[in-house]
Scaffold this motif. Sequence first.
Motif, mmCIF file in Angstrom:
data_model
loop_
_atom_site.group_PDB
_atom_site.id
_atom_site.type_symbol
_atom_site.label_atom_id
_atom_site.label_comp_id
_atom_site.label_asym_id
_atom_site.label_seq_id
_atom_site.Cartn_x
_atom_site.Cartn_y
_atom_site.Cartn_z
ATOM 1 N N THR A 114 0.829 -1.200 0.000
ATOM 2 C CA THR A 114 0.000 0.000 0.000
ATOM 3 C C THR A 114 0.867 1.255 0.000
ATOM 4 O O THR A 114 1.846 1.339 0.733
ATOM 5 C CB THR A 114 -0.905 0.018 1.246
ATOM 6 O OG1 THR A 114 -1.683 -1.173 1.247
ATOM 7 C CG2 THR A 114 -1.807 1.223 1.261
ATOM 8 N N VAL A 115 0.469 2.223 -0.810
ATOM 9 C CA VAL A 115 1.161 3.514 -0.871
ATOM 10 C C VAL A 115 0.574 4.408 0.217
ATOM 11 O O VAL A 115 -0.642 4.620 0.249
ATOM 12 C CB VAL A 115 0.976 4.182 -2.255
ATOM 13 C CG1 VAL A 115 1.633 5.555 -2.282
ATOM 14 C CG2 VAL A 115 1.508 3.302 -3.355
ATOM 15 N N PRO A 116 1.395 4.946 1.118
ATOM 16 C CA PRO A 116 0.853 5.858 2.134
ATOM 17 C C PRO A 116 0.405 7.171 1.497
ATOM 18 O O PRO A 116 0.787 7.497 0.373
ATOM 19 C CB PRO A 116 2.045 6.086 3.078
ATOM 20 C CG PRO A 116 3.247 5.728 2.288
ATOM 21 C CD PRO A 116 2.828 4.745 1.241
ATOM 22 N N ALA A 117 -0.415 7.921 2.222
ATOM 23 C CA ALA A 117 -0.882 9.224 1.734
ATOM 24 C C ALA A 117 0.296 10.195 1.735
ATOM 25 O O ALA A 117 0.829 10.532 2.785
ATOM 26 C CB ALA A 117 -1.999 9.748 2.622
ATOM 27 N N LEU A 118 0.711 10.604 0.547
ATOM 28 C CA LEU A 118 1.835 11.522 0.388
ATOM 29 C C LEU A 118 1.376 12.790 -0.307
ATOM 30 O O LEU A 118 0.410 12.786 -1.059
ATOM 31 C CB LEU A 118 2.943 10.877 -0.456
ATOM 32 C CG LEU A 118 3.576 9.603 0.082
ATOM 33 C CD1 LEU A 118 4.509 8.996 -0.948
ATOM 34 C CD2 LEU A 118 4.309 9.895 1.380
ATOM 35 N N ALA A 119 2.090 13.859 -0.069
ATOM 36 C CA ALA A 119 1.847 15.127 -0.757
ATOM 37 C C ALA A 119 2.648 15.155 -2.054
ATOM 38 O O ALA A 119 3.636 14.445 -2.198
ATOM 39 C CB ALA A 119 2.277 16.292 0.135
ATOM 40 N N THR A 120 2.223 15.995 -2.983
ATOM 41 C CA THR A 120 3.040 16.275 -4.157
ATOM 42 C C THR A 120 4.074 17.318 -3.748
ATOM 43 O O THR A 120 3.992 17.909 -2.658
ATOM 44 C CB THR A 120 2.203 16.833 -5.313
ATOM 45 O OG1 THR A 120 1.671 18.102 -4.920
ATOM 46 C CG2 THR A 120 1.083 15.884 -5.709
ATOM 47 N N PHE A 121 5.036 17.567 -4.623
ATOM 48 C CA PHE A 121 6.056 18.576 -4.331
ATOM 49 C C PHE A 121 5.404 19.938 -4.085
ATOM 50 O O PHE A 121 5.738 20.627 -3.114
ATOM 51 C CB PHE A 121 7.050 18.659 -5.495
ATOM 52 C CG PHE A 121 8.131 19.678 -5.249
ATOM 53 C CD1 PHE A 121 9.227 19.358 -4.478
ATOM 54 C CD2 PHE A 121 8.048 20.956 -5.781
ATOM 55 C CE1 PHE A 121 10.222 20.289 -4.233
ATOM 56 C CE2 PHE A 121 9.041 21.885 -5.551
ATOM 57 C CZ PHE A 121 10.124 21.557 -4.772
ATOM 58 N N ASP A 122 4.458 20.331 -4.941
ATOM 59 C CA ASP A 122 3.805 21.635 -4.782
ATOM 60 C C ASP A 122 2.997 21.711 -3.489
ATOM 61 O O ASP A 122 2.984 22.739 -2.814
ATOM 62 C CB ASP A 122 2.919 21.946 -5.990
ATOM 63 C CG ASP A 122 3.735 22.251 -7.239
ATOM 64 O OD1 ASP A 122 4.928 22.620 -7.114
ATOM 65 O OD2 ASP A 122 3.182 22.101 -8.347
ATOM 66 N N GLN A 123 2.314 20.630 -3.124
ATOM 67 C CA GLN A 123 1.554 20.615 -1.866
ATOM 68 C C GLN A 123 2.490 20.738 -0.670
ATOM 69 O O GLN A 123 2.191 21.455 0.284
ATOM 70 C CB GLN A 123 0.741 19.325 -1.754
ATOM 71 C CG GLN A 123 -0.424 19.251 -2.708
ATOM 72 C CD GLN A 123 -1.041 17.866 -2.751
ATOM 73 O OE1 GLN A 123 -0.387 16.852 -2.496
ATOM 74 N NE2 GLN A 123 -2.323 17.819 -3.097
ATOM 75 N N ARG A 124 3.610 20.059 -0.715
ATOM 76 C CA ARG A 124 4.543 20.126 0.408
ATOM 77 C C ARG A 124 5.149 21.521 0.531
ATOM 78 O O ARG A 124 5.293 22.048 1.625
ATOM 79 C CB ARG A 124 5.658 19.098 0.259
ATOM 80 C CG ARG A 124 6.471 18.984 1.544
ATOM 81 C CD ARG A 124 7.474 17.897 1.435
ATOM 82 N NE ARG A 124 7.890 17.460 2.752
ATOM 83 C CZ ARG A 124 9.112 17.048 3.015
ATOM 84 N NH1 ARG A 124 10.014 16.999 2.071
ATOM 85 N NH2 ARG A 124 9.432 16.664 4.222
ATOM 86 N N ARG A 125 5.484 22.102 -0.588
ATOM 87 C CA ARG A 125 6.033 23.463 -0.559
ATOM 88 C C ARG A 125 5.005 24.426 0.050
ATOM 89 O O ARG A 125 5.362 25.297 0.833
ATOM 90 C CB ARG A 125 6.414 23.897 -1.964
ATOM 91 C CG ARG A 125 7.077 25.248 -1.977
ATOM 92 C CD ARG A 125 7.513 25.735 -3.315
ATOM 93 N NE ARG A 125 7.187 24.855 -4.417
ATOM 94 C CZ ARG A 125 7.587 25.058 -5.650
ATOM 95 N NH1 ARG A 125 8.328 26.081 -5.946
ATOM 96 N NH2 ARG A 125 7.243 24.226 -6.605
ATOM 97 N N ALA A 126 3.728 24.239 -0.283
ATOM 98 C CA ALA A 126 2.676 25.108 0.254
ATOM 99 C C ALA A 126 2.459 24.902 1.754
ATOM 100 O O ALA A 126 2.011 25.808 2.452
ATOM 101 C CB ALA A 126 1.364 24.868 -0.503
ATOM 102 N N MET A 127 2.785 23.715 2.273
ATOM 103 C CA MET A 127 2.627 23.425 3.710
ATOM 104 C C MET A 127 3.485 24.334 4.575
ATOM 105 O O MET A 127 3.110 24.675 5.684
ATOM 106 C CB MET A 127 3.046 21.985 4.020
ATOM 107 C CG MET A 127 2.050 20.953 3.739
ATOM 108 S SD MET A 127 2.778 19.376 4.281
ATOM 109 C CE MET A 127 1.817 18.266 3.292
ATOM 110 N N GLY A 128 4.656 24.652 4.089
ATOM 111 C CA GLY A 128 5.564 25.441 4.908
ATOM 112 C C GLY A 128 6.647 26.060 4.066
ATOM 113 O O GLY A 128 7.780 25.593 4.090
ATOM 114 N N ALA A 129 6.290 27.066 3.335
ATOM 115 C CA ALA A 129 7.276 27.737 2.484
ATOM 116 C C ALA A 129 8.458 28.183 3.323
ATOM 117 O O ALA A 129 8.299 28.810 4.373
ATOM 118 C CB ALA A 129 6.633 28.923 1.782
ATOM 119 N N GLY A 130 9.652 27.808 2.891
ATOM 120 C CA GLY A 130 10.866 28.190 3.599
ATOM 121 C C GLY A 130 11.206 27.297 4.767
ATOM 122 O O GLY A 130 12.226 27.474 5.423
ATOM 123 N N THR A 131 10.370 26.297 5.070
ATOM 124 C CA THR A 131 10.627 25.398 6.188
ATOM 125 C C THR A 131 11.581 24.294 5.750
ATOM 126 O O THR A 131 11.497 23.797 4.641
ATOM 127 C CB THR A 131 9.306 24.779 6.688
ATOM 128 O OG1 THR A 131 8.451 25.835 7.085
ATOM 129 C CG2 THR A 131 9.536 23.841 7.852
#
Length: 164
Positions: free
Chosen positions: A135-152
Amino acid sequence: MLSVAPGSSARADDRAARRPRGATPGATPSSSAPAAPPPASELSQHLVLAGGFRVVRAFGVYHGALPFVLEGEGLRFQIDVLRRDASASTGGVFDGEHFSLFVHGRASGELAATSERGARALGTALERRVAEGMTVPALATFDQRRAMGAGTIFHVDYDVPAAI
C-alpha cells in the motif's frame, strides 16, 4: 540534471525549523523546536537497493513525504519521497508511476551524482514494492509540500540509528 527541493538544506542549524516534538504528524511545520519524524512505514522496511546503496534510516510520512537517509559510495544523504504529480513543473531525480524523489539539500559535484544514483535505486525499489501489492501511504506532491511550509526545512537526523 539534479533536482533539489527549493529551500532545503541539511545544515545542523536548520533543525530549529522542524515541527515540535509530540505535535500531530502532518501538522504544519513550526519554526520553533525540533520534530521527531514517525517510525518507518511498512513500504519503507527492509528495502534492498541496487548499486551498493543502503537505507540507513527510514521514516513514516513526515510533512507529506517519506524521508530516507541513504548511504553509498562513501556518502550519506537524505532523499524525500513524494507523490508523483505528472502535471507539476518540478520533476524529481526519479519520477516513477507513483513517486517523485528529491534530494534533500543542495548537492553538487560527487554528492550530486551519488545522491541521484541513490534516489534512482530507492525509487526503483519502492515502485517494485507497490507492484507487489504494498500500500502507498498518503503523500503530498512537491507543490503541496512546498505550500505546507514555504521556507521550512524538513530535515531528519542522519546520525541516530533507527530500526528499519
